[in-house]
Motif scaffolding. Structure first.
Motif, PDB file in Angstrom:
ATOM      1  N   UNK A   5       0.814  -1.142  -0.048  1.00  0.00           N
ATOM      2  CA  UNK A   5      -0.140  -0.122  -0.075  1.00  0.00           C
ATOM      3  C   UNK A   5       0.828   1.232   0.135  1.00  0.00           C
ATOM      4  N   UNK A   6       1.842   1.285   0.774  1.00  0.00           N
ATOM      5  CA  UNK A   6       2.894   2.638   0.722  1.00  0.00           C
ATOM      6  C   UNK A   6       3.311   2.943  -0.693  1.00  0.00           C
ATOM      7  N   UNK A   7       3.725   1.914  -1.614  1.00  0.00           N
ATOM      8  CA  UNK A   7       4.126   2.209  -2.888  1.00  0.00           C
ATOM      9  C   UNK A   7       2.920   2.694  -3.622  1.00  0.00           C
ATOM     10  N   UNK A   8       1.878   2.083  -3.663  1.00  0.00           N
ATOM     11  CA  UNK A   8       0.506   2.292  -4.512  1.00  0.00           C
ATOM     12  C   UNK A   8       0.192   3.773  -4.016  1.00  0.00           C
ATOM     13  N   UNK A   9       0.105   4.093  -2.665  1.00  0.00           N
ATOM     14  CA  UNK A   9      -0.205   5.647  -2.373  1.00  0.00           C
ATOM     15  C   UNK A   9       0.576   6.626  -2.925  1.00  0.00           C
ATOM     16  N   UNK A  45       2.076  15.356  -5.976  1.00  0.00           N
ATOM     17  CA  UNK A  45       2.938  15.982  -5.369  1.00  0.00           C
ATOM     18  C   UNK A  45       3.309  15.537  -3.862  1.00  0.00           C
ATOM     19  N   UNK A  46       2.408  15.159  -3.309  1.00  0.00           N
ATOM     20  CA  UNK A  46       2.212  14.666  -2.098  1.00  0.00           C
ATOM     21  C   UNK A  46       2.684  13.146  -1.618  1.00  0.00           C
ATOM     22  N   UNK A  47       2.961  12.632  -2.884  1.00  0.00           N
ATOM     23  CA  UNK A  47       3.211  11.149  -2.875  1.00  0.00           C
ATOM     24  C   UNK A  47       4.457  10.668  -1.681  1.00  0.00           C
ATOM     25  N   UNK A  48       5.434  11.443  -1.713  1.00  0.00           N
ATOM     26  CA  UNK A  48       6.425  10.959  -0.819  1.00  0.00           C
ATOM     27  C   UNK A  48       5.870  11.133   0.689  1.00  0.00           C
ATOM     28  N   UNK A  93       2.847  11.031   1.775  1.00  0.00           N
ATOM     29  CA  UNK A  93       1.901  10.067   1.882  1.00  0.00           C
ATOM     30  C   UNK A  93       2.327   8.596   2.244  1.00  0.00           C
ATOM     31  N   UNK A  94       3.395   8.362   1.464  1.00  0.00           N
ATOM     32  CA  UNK A  94       4.244   7.032   1.624  1.00  0.00           C
ATOM     33  C   UNK A  94       4.730   6.945   3.235  1.00  0.00           C
ATOM     34  N   UNK A  95       5.233   8.011   3.660  1.00  0.00           N
ATOM     35  CA  UNK A  95       5.892   7.778   4.974  1.00  0.00           C
ATOM     36  C   UNK A  95       4.676   7.802   5.950  1.00  0.00           C
ATOM     37  N   UNK A  96       3.640   8.418   5.870  1.00  0.00           N
ATOM     38  CA  UNK A  96       2.663   8.371   6.722  1.00  0.00           C
ATOM     39  C   UNK A  96       2.092   7.126   6.743  1.00  0.00           C
ATOM     40  N   UNK A  97       1.756   6.641   5.425  1.00  0.00           N
ATOM     41  CA  UNK A  97       1.219   5.193   5.448  1.00  0.00           C
ATOM     42  C   UNK A  97       2.013   3.987   6.377  1.00  0.00           C
ATOM     43  N   UNK A  98       3.550   4.244   6.129  1.00  0.00           N
ATOM     44  CA  UNK A  98       4.361   3.269   6.925  1.00  0.00           C
ATOM     45  C   UNK A  98       3.922   3.454   8.306  1.00  0.00           C
ATOM     46  N   UNK A 151       7.223  -3.892 -10.350  1.00  0.00           N
ATOM     47  CA  UNK A 151       8.645  -4.018  -9.331  1.00  0.00           C
ATOM     48  C   UNK A 151       8.091  -3.718  -7.858  1.00  0.00           C
ATOM     49  N   UNK A 152       6.507  -3.723  -7.744  1.00  0.00           N
ATOM     50  CA  UNK A 152       6.145  -3.227  -6.307  1.00  0.00           C
ATOM     51  C   UNK A 152       5.429  -4.666  -5.895  1.00  0.00           C
ATOM     52  N   UNK A 153       5.523  -5.941  -6.432  1.00  0.00           N
ATOM     53  CA  UNK A 153       4.944  -7.133  -5.978  1.00  0.00           C
ATOM     54  C   UNK A 153       5.603  -7.508  -4.730  1.00  0.00           C
ATOM     55  N   UNK A 154       4.410  -7.918  -3.667  1.00  0.00           N
ATOM     56  CA  UNK A 154       4.897  -8.369  -2.407  1.00  0.00           C
ATOM     57  C   UNK A 154       5.211  -9.964  -2.710  1.00  0.00           C
ATOM     58  N   UNK A 155       4.502 -10.404  -3.619  1.00  0.00           N
ATOM     59  CA  UNK A 155       4.613 -11.580  -3.956  1.00  0.00           C
ATOM     60  C   UNK A 155       4.971 -12.182  -5.494  1.00  0.00           C
ATOM     61  N   UNK A 156       3.638 -12.258  -6.224  1.00  0.00           N
ATOM     62  CA  UNK A 156       3.833 -12.484  -7.388  1.00  0.00           C
ATOM     63  C   UNK A 156       2.988 -13.950  -7.906  1.00  0.00           C
ATOM     64  N   UNK A 157       1.638 -13.972  -7.564  1.00  0.00           N
ATOM     65  CA  UNK A 157       0.742 -15.113  -7.679  1.00  0.00           C
ATOM     66  C   UNK A 157       0.814 -15.478  -9.215  1.00  0.00           C
TER      67      UNK A 157
END
Length: 379
Positions: free
Chosen positions: A115-119, A125-128, A130-135, A275-281
């Motif tokens: 979710x952090x990468x997705x957000x 412009x606020x992506x960075x 938002x990523x920190x906040x989501x972590x 490149x942001x897959x946690x697994x890759x089903x």
């Protein structure tokens, strides 16, 4: 055992979280356990004979999102589960974990979506920020779980690096009966191959959601390879733009069940792009179908693909790397056959039943009186 599954996504929404939850429920039923599901509405009233309880939801970017509800505590009180299973928790799942903590019910969280990468990707412009906040939110939320299970060693390292406590590895199963190289001989598959490659081209395919975070645009590198027919299976918000980018590709739309298995069987090479897959089903499904796979050397695929044996990994930061990897497989049929056979062998023992047996063992761990959320045993 009585298991309450609180999931961010469920039927009729179809995605990786829904699929995993359904396969877990199927196996729990087969093993004689009792379960219920709490999910965003609307949803079916039951699944595999287990009741499904819905909470109010809203639709965001084609995703059905459940709103946190204090009604979850009443559902859990009435059901009296031995353990709460939070599937890919973020909003609704976080409320489920809090309810479990309030009721002193052991809880296992399944980390599945980056979710952090997705957000960050969709945050402009606020992506960075938002990523920190989501972590920060993820770290807080997972402290409510007695154990967090992650699907790959790369993701395990990432969560530990962000301070998420009590983590352990739990991969995903694959249906090796549905996804089978023998399907290549079926008449429906032969017809599909004829449609996709009327001149005998090598069919290179992608399966998955068509959305920006899946980076399907990378397939432009291989679209004009000589002797290649490009096939894309899936749907999503990026489909129209991808159809413009890849005008010669065949877009088969969303498929599931037997039609999906037949689509895999019609391919010669499977190409994964995200490149942001946690697994890759989808990599596992392609491998079960006996396909050599190509994937980025990042995230979950690092655990799944053995370079030079079951497929190839490419450097996602190097322009042309995907083209080079796919081109090598297109040019060498014997290498495709060898890797496809090895790929099938690697996932042959990864049935969902065996993976759910591991999951039940993790349930037993957190249910044990000796387990404590302050214990470093799984940290």
């Amino acid at each position: 055992m009585r298991i309450a599954i609180v999931t961010e996504s469920f039927l009729p929404t179809l995605n990786g979280v829904t699929t995993s939850v359904c396969r877990v429920l199927d196996c729990l039923r087969a093993a004689g356990h009792d379960a219920l599901v709490i999910c965003p509405g609307p949803a079916p009233a039951s699944y595999a004979g287990f009741p499904v309880h819905t909470v109010m939801g809203v639709t965001l970017r084609q995703f059905r999102v459940g709103l946190p509800s204090y009604g979850i505590e009443k559902i859990l009180k009435d059901f009296r589960p031995d353990v709460v299973h939070a599937a890919s928790p973020f909003g609704l799942g976080a409320r489920g974990l809090a309810a479990a903590r309030n009721l002193r019910i052991p809880a296992v969280a399944i980390y599945q979506t980056d979710m952090p990468s997705y957000l960050k990707q969709h945050g402009g412009p606020a992506g960075g920020f938002v990523e920190k906040a989501s972590w920060r939110w993820i770290r807080h939320m997972h402290t409510l779980a007695d154990l967090t299970l992650v699907p790959s060693t790369q993701t395990l390292s990432e969560l530990r690096g962000h301070g998420v406590p009590r983590t352990a590895l739990w991969r995903r199963g694959v249906d090796t009966e549905m996804f089978d190289p023998a399907r290549r001989e079926e008449s429906a598959v032969q017809d599909l191959r004829e449609m996709l490659a009327p001149a005998g081209e090598t069919i290179v395919g992608y399966v998955g959601r068509l959305a920006p975070e899946k980076e399907v645009r990378r397939l432009a590198e291989v679209a004009d390879l000589p002797g290649v027919s490009l096939c894309i299976v899936g749907d999503g918000p990026s489909r129209a733009s991808l159809e413009r980018l890849l005008p010669k590709a065949s877009f088969l739309g969303y498929r599931s069940g037997l039609p999906l298995a037949q689509a895999y069987a019609a391919l010669d090479v499977f190409a994964h792009t995200g490149t942001k897959e946690t697994f890759g089903q989808t990599l596992q499904e392609a491998m079960a179908a006996g396909l050599p796979v190509v994937a980025p050397a990042a995230g979950g695929p690092l655990d799944i693909v053995k370079p030079g044996v079951t497929g190839l990994l490419f450097d996602p930061d190097h322009d042309g790397a995907l083209r080079q990897a796919v081109g090598g497989l297109v040019a060498d049929g014997s290498m495709r056959d060898r890797m496809g056979t090895a790929a099938r062998a690697k996932v042959a023992d990864r049935s969902w039943m065996s993976l759910v047996e591991e999951l039940i063992a993790y349930y037993d761990t957190v249910i044990s009186p000796s387990w404590s959320t302050r214990s470093p045993a799984a940290a």
